[in-house]
Design a protein around this motif. Structure first.
Motif, short mmCIF file in Angstrom:
data_model
loop_
_atom_site.label_atom_id
_atom_site.label_comp_id
_atom_site.label_asym_id
_atom_site.label_seq_id
_atom_site.Cartn_x
_atom_site.Cartn_y
_atom_site.Cartn_z
N ILE A 177 -1.87 12.71 -4.76
CA ILE A 177 -0.65 12.03 -5.18
C ILE A 177 -0.36 10.84 -4.28
CG2 ILE A 177 1.85 12.26 -5.43
CD1 ILE A 177 0.22 13.64 -7.60
N ALA A 178 -0.52 11.02 -2.97
CA ALA A 178 -0.27 9.92 -2.04
C ALA A 178 -1.23 8.76 -2.31
CB ALA A 178 -0.41 10.40 -0.60
N ASP A 179 -2.51 9.09 -2.49
CA ASP A 179 -3.49 8.05 -2.78
C ASP A 179 -3.16 7.34 -4.09
OD1 ASP A 179 -4.81 8.71 -0.50
OD2 ASP A 179 -6.47 9.77 -1.47
N THR A 180 -2.85 8.12 -5.12
CA THR A 180 -2.54 7.54 -6.43
C THR A 180 -1.28 6.67 -6.35
OG1 THR A 180 -3.51 9.46 -7.54
CG2 THR A 180 -2.06 8.07 -8.84
N PHE A 181 -0.26 7.15 -5.64
CA PHE A 181 1.00 6.41 -5.54
C PHE A 181 0.80 5.06 -4.85
CE2 PHE A 181 4.79 5.23 -3.14
CZ PHE A 181 5.75 5.21 -4.14
N TRP A 182 0.19 5.09 -3.66
CA TRP A 182 0.06 3.86 -2.90
C TRP A 182 -0.96 2.91 -3.53
CZ3 TRP A 182 3.90 2.71 -0.08
CH2 TRP A 182 4.62 3.68 0.63
N LEU A 183 -2.06 3.45 -4.03
CA LEU A 183 -3.05 2.58 -4.66
C LEU A 183 -2.56 2.04 -5.99
CD1 LEU A 183 -6.37 4.49 -3.85
CD2 LEU A 183 -5.52 2.38 -2.82
N GLY A 184 -1.69 2.82 -6.69
CA GLY A 184 -1.09 2.33 -7.93
C GLY A 184 -0.21 1.13 -7.69
N HIS A 185 0.42 1.10 -6.51
CA HIS A 185 1.25 -0.05 -6.16
C HIS A 185 0.44 -1.16 -5.49
CE1 HIS A 185 4.43 2.88 -6.91
NE2 HIS A 185 5.26 1.87 -7.01
N TYR A 186 -0.80 -0.84 -5.12
CA TYR A 186 -1.68 -1.84 -4.51
C TYR A 186 -2.41 -2.65 -5.57
CZ TYR A 186 -5.09 -3.83 -1.27
OH TYR A 186 -5.86 -4.69 -0.52
N GLY A 187 -2.87 -1.98 -6.64
CA GLY A 187 -3.57 -2.70 -7.70
C GLY A 187 -4.09 -1.77 -8.78
N THR A 188 -4.17 -2.26 -10.01
CA THR A 188 -4.66 -1.46 -11.14
C THR A 188 -6.14 -1.14 -10.97
OG1 THR A 188 -3.02 -2.44 -12.63
CG2 THR A 188 -4.90 -1.36 -13.64
N THR A 189 -6.89 -2.06 -10.41
CA THR A 189 -8.33 -1.82 -10.20
C THR A 189 -8.55 -0.63 -9.28
OG1 THR A 189 -8.92 -4.13 -10.54
CG2 THR A 189 -10.48 -2.78 -9.30
N GLU A 190 -7.77 -0.58 -8.19
CA GLU A 190 -7.90 0.52 -7.24
C GLU A 190 -7.47 1.84 -7.87
OE1 GLU A 190 -8.25 -3.13 -5.13
OE2 GLU A 190 -6.72 -2.43 -6.54
N LEU A 191 -6.43 1.79 -8.70
CA LEU A 191 -5.98 3.01 -9.38
C LEU A 191 -7.06 3.51 -10.34
CD1 LEU A 191 -3.68 5.02 -9.85
CD2 LEU A 191 -2.77 3.48 -11.61
N ALA A 192 -7.68 2.60 -11.08
CA ALA A 192 -8.77 2.99 -11.97
C ALA A 192 -9.96 3.51 -11.16
CB ALA A 192 -9.19 1.80 -12.83
N ALA A 193 -10.21 2.93 -9.99
CA ALA A 193 -11.33 3.37 -9.16
C ALA A 193 -11.16 4.81 -8.71
CB ALA A 193 -11.46 2.45 -7.94
N ILE A 194 -9.92 5.19 -8.38
CA ILE A 194 -9.67 6.57 -7.98
C ILE A 194 -9.97 7.52 -9.14
CG2 ILE A 194 -7.80 8.19 -7.46
CD1 ILE A 194 -8.77 6.81 -5.04
N SER A 195 -9.66 7.08 -10.37
CA SER A 195 -9.96 7.90 -11.55
C SER A 195 -11.46 8.15 -11.66
CB SER A 195 -9.46 7.21 -12.82
OG SER A 195 -8.06 7.03 -12.79
N PHE A 196 -12.27 7.15 -11.33
CA PHE A 196 -13.72 7.31 -11.40
C PHE A 196 -14.25 8.08 -10.19
CE2 PHE A 196 -13.47 4.10 -14.64
CZ PHE A 196 -14.55 4.37 -15.46
N ALA A 197 -13.59 7.96 -9.05
CA ALA A 197 -14.05 8.64 -7.85
C ALA A 197 -13.80 10.14 -7.92
CB ALA A 197 -13.36 8.06 -6.61
N PHE A 198 -12.75 10.54 -8.62
CA PHE A 198 -12.34 11.94 -8.63
C PHE A 198 -13.45 12.89 -9.09
CE2 PHE A 198 -10.17 15.57 -10.74
CZ PHE A 198 -9.59 16.13 -9.61
N PRO A 199 -14.14 12.65 -10.22
CA PRO A 199 -15.21 13.58 -10.61
C PRO A 199 -16.40 13.57 -9.66
CG PRO A 199 -15.19 11.68 -12.06
CD PRO A 199 -13.93 11.62 -11.25
#
Length: 480
Positions: free
Chosen positions: A47-69
């Protein structure tokens, strides 16, 4: 009693609730409430990663989605070792053979360290190629690769901490891992914004900062956890003399844990295949998928926690020769969790938009994320019941059955439904696949549990492996 005295008692007293006699509700709650809190704290990382990266940039938020699996795939081996160790510790503890439980814990830690170093080395070099298979854009792949390479270097800390939690749980101590996890999350939450955005002399690291924060937090708390286990203040104890790798015991851990590793890997693969389908749509859909799965992981935490509590209760009661008590614990937990999570899911569906908007202010992401919740949230109770029974199968040593149920629900059912429905209905078809897989998984788990084949899963009578024939020099006294 002063606060200092209370804290000392928490870490030094060995007053575990008897899991093999008396009522069912109290020991199940004793195990599960700290596990719920521990899992909430665990999810706070995401949640912390998603929250802060979501406010940092959409690319980073999408990257976390790909990194998770990919993260899930890397730690699937750890899941196998942790499940094997937890089951053996639980069954030996239930059978009153504490020396065997200590040896199982020591060997589990040893082999998990070896596996994490090897897998982290491999993961560092192949993660970019794995991410490229998902079909994401170059900028998303670059960001996700940066995150995952740092994560791979620190994988030994992640593995080690998972072992600590699982082995303590198998013994019946879920309070100590909860307290240590709290420390870990505080460290991560403090470091996340500092390293992502940069403050003062600290440079702006972006998505790399989120990875560093997680690894640092894991490393610090792993040291604390190992210190507690070596001292034997609470829970199962590990001994340096028993950590010399015993190949026969390693094979035993693999035999028990391999299906659990395969279960984790198959779940990661199914998520990766879902990402492949999701990536056929816009980045806003990918981001919504990431937010939706994070919300799903938070809402169903009671299911995971109660599943782990049932795993321990089942293991200790199987070891004690009391499968009827184990069955009663499984059925009570499944019914209670189905009712609770169904109610929570319906509420989540009603307030879906406000929930999603916590993580992003992009209207398109909010719209797709809310639709995700409308499809998936009402089936939370089915997911919970399925995972309770999966925990019961694991505790009985039937890790292959548990893996089969996960593969059925999320591989055989969800992926084909998602592929066909996405082509017919767009993103809502993907969200529909979650609901269908939860329904099929719950019904299959209930049917298989009622067959009763799990009742004969006593691993303490298995003479194979190092638990019965420890390596020379291992300090393992006779049965307690």
């Amino acid at each position: 009693m002063t606060l200092r005295e209370q804290l000392i008692e928490i870490f030094t007293a060995r007053k575990e609730v008897d899991l093999t006699s008396g009522g069912i509700v109290r020991p199940l709650l004793y195990l599960s409430i700290p596990l719920i809190i521990t899992n909430v704290l665990q999810t706070a990382y995401n949640i912390a990663d998603t929250f802060w990266l979501g406010h940092y940039g959409t690319t980073e938020l999408a990257a976390i989605s790909f990194a998770f699996p990919i993260i899930f795939l890397l730690i699937s081996v750890a899941l196998g070792f942790s499940v094997a160790g937890s089951i053996l510790v639980a069954q030996y503890t239930g059978a009153g053979r504490e020396s065997k439980a200590e040896y199982a814990a020591s060997q589990t830690v040893s082999f998990s360290i070896i596996a994490s170093l090897l897998l982290g080395f491999l993961g560092y070099f192949i993660v970019e190629d794995l991410l490229a298979l998902f079909g994401a854009g170059a900028d998303v792949i670059d960001a996700a690769t940066t995150y995952m390479q740092i994560y791979s270097v620190g994988l030994v800390f992640v593995f080690g901490f998972l072992m600590f939690i699982a082995l303590m749980r198998g013994y019946g101590d879920t309070v100590t891992p909860m307290l240590i996890m709290f420390v870990s999350v505080v460290i991560n939450i403090v470091l996340d914004p500092l390293l992502i955005f940069g403050v003062g002399p600290i440079p702006e690291l972006g998505i790399a900062g989120a990875a560093y924060a997680t690894i640092i937090a894991r490393g610090v708390t792993l040291v604390i956890g190992l210190w507690l286990m070596f001292r034997g203040y609470r829970g199962v104890r590990i001994r340096l003399s028993q950590m010399v790798p015993d190949l026969s015991y390693g094979l035993k851990l693999v035999r028990i844990g391999l299906p659990a590793s395969f279960e984790g890997a198959s779940r990661a693969l199914s998520i990766a295949l879902l990402l492949f389908i999701v990536s056929l749509f816009a980045d806003t859909v990918i981001a919504a998928y990431g937010v939706g799965t994070r919300l799903l992981s938070v809402i169903v935490l009671p299911a995971i926690a109660l599943s782990q509590g049932v795993e321990t209760m089942t293991g200790q009661n199987i070891g004690d020769g009391n499968p009827d008590r184990a069955a009663a614990a499984n059925r009570f937990a499944a019914i209670a969790l189905f009712v609770f999570l169904t109610a929570a899911g319906l509420l989540s569906a009603i307030i879906a938009e406000p929930l999603v908007s916590i993580f992003t202010n992009d209207p398109a992401v909010i719209d797709h994320g809310a639709t995700f919740m409308h499809f998936v949230a009402p089936t939370f109770g089915l997911f919970g019941a399925m995972y309770v029974y999966i925990g019961g199968f694991r505790g009985a040593g039937m890790t292959l059955t548990a893996a089969g149920l996960v593969i059925l629900a999320f591989g055989v059912v969800q992926i084909p439904v998602a592929w066909v429905a996405a082509d017919a209905f767009g993103p809502p078809g993907i969200w529909l696949s979650f609901a269908v897989s939860h329904l099929v998984g719950a019904l299959a788990a209930l049917f298989w549990f009622n067959r009763g084949t799990w009742r004969s899963g006593d691993l303490t009578r298995d003479s194979g492996g190092g638990g019965e024939s420890p390596s020379p020099g291992a300090d393992v006294p006779g049965d307690d």
